[in-house]
Scaffold this active site. Structure first.
Site, PDB file in Angstrom:
ATOM      1  N   GLU A  70     -59.676  20.469 -35.169  1.00 23.17           N
ATOM      2  CA  GLU A  70     -59.139  19.133 -35.404  1.00 23.17           C
ATOM      3  C   GLU A  70     -59.400  18.693 -36.845  1.00 23.17           C
ATOM      4  OE1 GLU A  70     -60.351  16.439 -32.091  1.00 23.17           O
ATOM      5  OE2 GLU A  70     -60.809  18.339 -31.119  1.00 23.17           O
ATOM      6  N   LYS A 107     -58.854  15.901 -62.077  1.00 25.13           N
ATOM      7  CA  LYS A 107     -60.079  16.573 -61.643  1.00 25.13           C
ATOM      8  C   LYS A 107     -60.455  16.296 -60.202  1.00 25.13           C
ATOM      9  CE  LYS A 107     -61.202  17.277 -66.150  1.00 25.13           C
ATOM     10  NZ  LYS A 107     -60.027  16.404 -66.494  1.00 25.13           N
ATOM     11  N   ASN A 156     -65.390  20.369 -27.131  1.00 25.20           N
ATOM     12  CA  ASN A 156     -64.271  19.970 -27.985  1.00 25.20           C
ATOM     13  C   ASN A 156     -64.065  20.899 -29.188  1.00 25.20           C
ATOM     14  OD1 ASN A 156     -63.829  17.707 -26.378  1.00 25.20           O
ATOM     15  ND2 ASN A 156     -65.277  16.469 -27.559  1.00 25.20           N
ATOM     16  N   SER A 185     -69.461  15.824 -26.045  1.00 26.88           N
ATOM     17  CA  SER A 185     -69.165  14.391 -26.060  1.00 26.88           C
ATOM     18  C   SER A 185     -70.459  13.629 -25.771  1.00 26.88           C
ATOM     19  CB  SER A 185     -68.129  14.078 -24.983  1.00 26.88           C
ATOM     20  OG  SER A 185     -68.218  12.736 -24.572  1.00 26.88           O
ATOM     21  N   THR A 234     -40.333  28.178 -27.395  1.00 32.02           N
ATOM     22  CA  THR A 234     -39.542  27.377 -28.332  1.00 32.02           C
ATOM     23  C   THR A 234     -39.531  25.993 -27.698  1.00 32.02           C
ATOM     24  OG1 THR A 234     -37.428  27.807 -27.250  1.00 32.02           O
ATOM     25  CG2 THR A 234     -38.078  29.355 -28.984  1.00 32.02           C
ATOM     26  N   HIS A 235     -39.560  24.973 -28.514  1.00 31.87           N
ATOM     27  CA  HIS A 235     -39.662  23.580 -28.017  1.00 31.87           C
ATOM     28  C   HIS A 235     -40.894  23.403 -27.129  1.00 31.87           C
ATOM     29  CE1 HIS A 235     -35.396  23.259 -29.274  1.00 31.87           C
ATOM     30  NE2 HIS A 235     -35.310  24.459 -28.733  1.00 31.87           N
ATOM     31  N   ASN A 269     -59.161  17.335 -76.197  1.00 33.07           N
ATOM     32  CA  ASN A 269     -57.905  17.545 -75.462  1.00 33.07           C
ATOM     33  C   ASN A 269     -57.625  19.019 -75.182  1.00 33.07           C
ATOM     34  OD1 ASN A 269     -57.794  14.821 -75.750  1.00 33.07           O
ATOM     35  ND2 ASN A 269     -56.096  14.793 -77.218  1.00 33.07           N
ATOM     36  N   SER A 292     -66.160  10.428 -66.871  1.00 36.04           N
ATOM     37  CA  SER A 292     -65.781  11.452 -65.891  1.00 36.04           C
ATOM     38  C   SER A 292     -66.965  12.373 -65.577  1.00 36.04           C
ATOM     39  CB  SER A 292     -64.592  12.275 -66.401  1.00 36.04           C
ATOM     40  OG  SER A 292     -64.849  12.798 -67.691  1.00 36.04           O
ATOM     41  N   TYR A 295     -51.570  14.304 -74.870  1.00 39.09           N
ATOM     42  CA  TYR A 295     -52.629  13.918 -73.935  1.00 39.09           C
ATOM     43  C   TYR A 295     -52.613  12.416 -73.646  1.00 39.09           C
ATOM     44  CZ  TYR A 295     -57.141  13.114 -71.785  1.00 39.09           C
ATOM     45  OH  TYR A 295     -58.126  12.739 -70.907  1.00 39.09           O
TER      46      TYR A 295
HETATM   47  N1  ARG Z   1     -62.730  13.601 -69.812  1.00 38.31           N
HETATM   48  C1  ARG Z   1     -61.456  13.794 -70.410  1.00 38.31           C
HETATM   49  C2  ARG Z   1     -60.483  14.372 -69.371  1.00 38.31           C
HETATM   50  O1  ARG Z   1     -60.915  14.824 -68.389  1.00 38.31           O
HETATM   51  C3  ARG Z   1     -61.545  14.757 -71.540  1.00 38.31           C
HETATM   52  C4  ARG Z   1     -60.515  14.572 -72.611  1.00 38.31           C
HETATM   53  C5  ARG Z   1     -60.705  13.273 -73.275  1.00 38.31           C
HETATM   54  N2  ARG Z   1     -59.851  13.149 -74.415  1.00 38.31           N
HETATM   55  C6  ARG Z   1     -59.695  12.009 -75.047  1.00 38.31           C
HETATM   56  N3  ARG Z   1     -58.900  11.986 -76.090  1.00 38.31           N
HETATM   57  N4  ARG Z   1     -60.217  10.901 -74.611  1.00 38.31           N
HETATM   58  O2  ARG Z   1     -59.285  14.338 -69.524  1.00 38.31           O
END
Ligand code: ARG
Length: 464
Positions: A290, A325, A285, A277, A155-156, A110, A23, A317
């Site tokens: 948009e 994320k 535009n 354009s 309205t509408h 965790n 991650s 967890y």
């Molecule tokens: N990168 C993990 C997350 O975002 C962190 C926690 C990982 N925990 C584990 N037991 N593998 O959730």
């Protein structure tokens, strides 16, 4: 580099798994929160005698150096760490050895990630909160300039009754006011510190969770360790708040798109906030609007992501949670970008009162006022409504507005009509007389502006 958890494995992880699992490419933005959390944790470990005080001091000092170096771009996020938590710990241990290895005592990734995300979300709620208040201020300013600028209300999408541009802008200010309150509410609910939950079952060490809480500025500590590591309600709530906010911005954008079309021409966007354009030389535009309308979809998507990955997860967890994320970060980034571009675009657009007035004077938006005129002279409303309907029918045939009819033409439908009907159905009278609480009368809109102004002032304090 060997994994921190390599001890029980006889093979290294497959490259595809490493890439899939990592991650760091997206959670590296949590470096500040991660280091702040680790610093508080290390201080607590030292204070409680869980690790030697001098080692705690070394950890705290080196974490400060690492933070500074990341900020100065002197440390690059390598790709051999699994996530930001491992990354920071690896660097720390490379630099200070055993002391660094003691940082993770009585902690798990965790509860660490649960803490980092909360710190980050709290910070971004404050940022977005400030941007919304800025936008509300802009709406207030524009409303104050246009308390007498008559335009058709719909309205509408059919011309209905007269309002003013100021009244219209205050509708949006009130929507944003609810968005601000929703974010404050989410913030208050999530303001609990999860560190100390451990992997899921707390810890055998004599930790001081309240000390950590205080250092990190949370209102309380989480009550239950299983819940502490697996709660992502606040991600859902944030995405839900942001979805509603985007829906509001999208509706405003849609109106602006309509208003700057030749069909309406109620406003003109500044050149700096419009695009051309590649083939049609005449085009100007409203791309900004948009895009805001379009980007609303990806914020809704983030909400769906969070709702769906959490559904059916057993406590505590699970790696599924790492999916919070990208969704949450993207929703936050999108909303901030939209608010930052919408405000100056709005500020620089030109309102065209003459065109609004012209539109308002066609389409019989004073018909209700004509019926009310008769009603106030004793005609039951239903009869007055019927008489006015006949008048409108006659006007359509004659291609006239109600105000263009002669007194004789009025009187042919009801003897009650007098010379004063022209004043009663004049558009500015129609607006001025709508003094009911919440209505478009200039004095009433002034009151609404005051309420929003005081709200903005009172809620600025939330950001500090
Ligand atoms: N990168 C993990 C997350 O975002 C962190 C926690 C990982 N925990 C584990 N037991 N593998 O959730």
């Amino acid at each position: 580099m060997a994994k921190m958890w390599a001890g029980r494995f006889s093979k290294t992880t497959d490259k595809t798994v490493d890439d899939f699992n990592s991650s760091l490419p997206f959670d590296n933005r949590l470096y500040r929160e991660d280091i702040t959390g680790s610093t508080a944790h290390a201080k607590m470990l030292g204070k409680q005698g869980i690790i030697p005080q001098d080692e705690a001091d070394r950890i705290v000092k080196e974490l400060g150096v690492i933070l500074k170096e990341i900020e100065e771009g002197k440390i690059a996020f390598s790709d051999d760490a699994e996530d930001i938590h491992m990354f920071v710990e690896q660097i720390l241990t490379e630099r200070i050895g055993d002391a660094g290895k003691r940082l993770h005592t009585s902690r798990s990734r965790n509860d660490q990630v649960a803490l980092d995300m909360r710190l980050y979300v709290k910070k971004e709620i404050r940022n977005i909160h400030a941007l919304i208040l800025d936008m509300m201020q802009e709406l207030n300013k524009s409303a104050a300039e246009h308390t007498e600028t008559v335009m058709p209300g719909y309205t509408h999408l059919q011309r209905a009754q007269p309002v003013t541009f100021g009244h219209y802008m205050m509708a949006y200010a009130n929507m944003l006011k609810r968005d601000v309150k929703r974010l404050e509410n989410t913030y208050e609910l999530m303001d609990e510190m999860p560190l100390g939950s451990g992997a899921l079952a707390g810890t055998t060490y004599p930790i001081d969770r309240d000390y950590v809480r205080e250092q990190l500025g949370f209102a309380a500590v989480t009550e239950n360790s299983l819940d502490g590591v697996s709660d992502r309600d606040y991600c859902i709530e944030l995405c839900s708040d942001l979805s509603i906010l985007m829906m509001h911005l999208s509706r405003l954008s849609e109106e602006i798109i309509l208003w700057c079309s030749w069909e309406f021409k109620f406003i003109e966007l500044d050149d700096a906030f419009s695009t051309g354009s590649s083939i049609m030389p005449q085009k100007k535009n409203p791309d900004v609007c948009e895009l805001i309308r379009g980007k609303t979809g990806r914020v809704y998507g983030a909400l769906m992501t969070c709702l769906t990955f959490l559904k059916g997860l057993p406590l505590a967890y699970n790696k599924d949670m790492q999916e919070d994320k990208e969704a949450v970060f993207d929703a936050i980034d999108t909303v901030k970008m939209c608010l930052k571009v919408l405000k100056p675009m709005f500020e620089t657009m030109t309102v065209l009162p003459e065109n609004m007035k012209r539109a308002a004077s066609r389409g019989f938006i004073n018909a209700t006022d004509c019926a009310d005129y008769l009603t106030k002279k004793g005609v039951p409303f239903r009869d007055a409504y019927h008489i006015t309907g006949q008048l409108v029918g006659e006007c359509v045939k004659k291609e006239k507005g109600l105000g263009d009819l002669t007194l004789e033409e009025f009187k042919a439908h009801s003897e009650i009509f007098g010379e004063d009907v022209y004043h009663a159905i004049d558009l500015s009278t129609c607006v001025k007389e709508r003094k009911s609480f919440g209505g478009p009368a200039p004095e009433e809109v002034e009151r609404q502006i005051g309420v929003i102004g005081r709200f903005i002032e009172a809620h600025r304090a939330f950001e500090s």
